[in-house]
Design an enzyme around this catalytic site. Structure first.
Site, PDB file in Angstrom:
ATOM      1  N   LYS A  58     106.873  50.446  26.151  1.00  0.00           N
ATOM      2  CA  LYS A  58     108.172  51.114  26.225  1.00  0.00           C
ATOM      3  C   LYS A  58     109.251  50.289  25.536  1.00  0.00           C
ATOM      4  CE  LYS A  58     106.890  53.513  30.464  1.00  0.00           C
ATOM      5  NZ  LYS A  58     106.899  53.513  31.928  1.00  0.00           N
ATOM      6  N   GLN A 102     109.402  50.760  36.847  1.00  0.00           N
ATOM      7  CA  GLN A 102     107.983  51.010  36.636  1.00  0.00           C
ATOM      8  C   GLN A 102     107.259  51.161  37.971  1.00  0.00           C
ATOM      9  OE1 GLN A 102     106.432  51.426  33.594  1.00  0.00           O
ATOM     10  NE2 GLN A 102     104.634  51.994  34.796  1.00  0.00           N
ATOM     11  N   ASP A 125     113.423  58.844  34.021  1.00  0.00           N
ATOM     12  CA  ASP A 125     112.107  59.290  34.492  1.00  0.00           C
ATOM     13  C   ASP A 125     112.172  60.704  35.056  1.00  0.00           C
ATOM     14  OD1 ASP A 125     109.906  57.703  33.993  1.00  0.00           O
ATOM     15  OD2 ASP A 125     110.237  56.378  35.702  1.00  0.00           O
TER      16      ASP A 125
END
Length: 299
Positions: A58, A102, A125
């Site tokens: 990422k 994460q 997200d």
């Protein structure tokens, strides 16, 4: 797209590369016009090897798109209060337009509380309860990256999805539920199947669009797939075969030559997830820096 005994192989990697290139061009334009650079903060807790790989990927793609990357690697011993304090700081930092924590988190941390501590307009997200509610009620929202990528691949292949029969296997908050909502918004007729669904194979055979996110290797056999269907395989499963480890999807790929098109694993949905993370970061920047009506119109 190349073919698999008649079925077109949907090249998610190529599509994602093109999407990132378009995002990078938009970042250049933003920088030239405003002097600003969209920024993404990624928080990693602990030493999980798979999570570290994802975070590094990422960061690499964020920088490749010309965005600012802010990385925070916290020890596994971090407390809930310490993590919440960091998120509060990132929420207030105007350089940070998107925030991602994460997952999974260590067991002593409350993941739901952590997700909902992120400002909704920085929740790239798309997991915050506010974004989930916006999606459910048809309002502009930051959408979970994997289903957003799936929808992009479907629309690129099929164009208008209106009236199509779609079956989604899996009911997770990360893929299954938001995928169903996105397909409903495209005027599909949607059925969500899961581990308790009866006669699931027969149900799948009715689908013009079949999205599989079950986390079960080769769950969907070829005879479950309707001839001419488009199959999106979200599964990523590591299996051992002949003493070697390999990655396979939730669909028996080699049995699906009668489909119109299918995503391979790897190389299908996976690359789209990070590309859509960057797309969400760009959307978040617009929401935070443009008049709200103008920012919404650019989605």
């Amino acid at each position: 797209m190349d073919t698999l005994s008649g079925a077109a192989r949907i090249d998610g990697k190529a599509f994602a590369t093109g999407l990132v290139q378009r995002i990078a061009s938009e970042v250049v334009r933003i920088r030239e016009e405003s002097g600003a650079t969209p920024g993404l903060a990624v928080v990693l807790v602990g030493e999980d090897p798979a999570s570290a790989i994802y975070v590094n990927a990422k960061r690499r793609e964020t920088l490749a798109a010309g965005m600012e990357s802010f990385a925070f690697h916290l020890p596994v011993s971090v407390t809930q209060a310490e993590l919440m304090a960091l998120l509060d700081d990132l929420n207030s930092d105007s350089r940070v337009n998107g925030i991602l924590v994460q997952l999974p988190l260590p067991a002593h941390l409350d993941a739901r509380a952590v997700i909902n501590a992120i400002a909704p307009d920085k929740d790239v997200d798309g997991f915050h309860v506010v974004n989930a509610g916006r999606l459910f009620t048809g309002q502009p929202s930051l959408v979970p990256c994997t289903p957003l990528g799936c929808l992009m691949l479907l629309k690129n292949r099929l164009g208008d999805l209106t009236g199509m029969k779609a079956v989604v296997i899996g009911k997770s908050n990360i893929v299954g539920k938001p995928m169903a909502q996105l397909l409903l918004a495209e005027n599909c007729t949607v059925t969500v199947a899961h581990i308790q669904t009866r006669n699931i194979a027969d149900l799948c055979r009715t689908a013009e669009i079949l999205v599989v996110a079950a986390g079960s290797p080769h769950l969907v056999r070829g005879d479950w797939v309707k001839p001419g269907a488009v199959v999106i395989d979200v599964g990523i499963n590591r299996v051992e075969r002949d003493g070697r480890s390999r990655i396979v999807g939730d669909v028996a790929f080699e049995e699906c030559g009668h489909a119109a098109a299918i995503t391979p694993v790897p190389g299908g949905v996976g690359p789209m997830t990070i590309a859509c993370l960057l797309e969400n970061t760009l959307t978040a920047w617009r929401w935070q820096n443009l008049p709200r009506s103008q920012a919404r119109d650019t989605q």
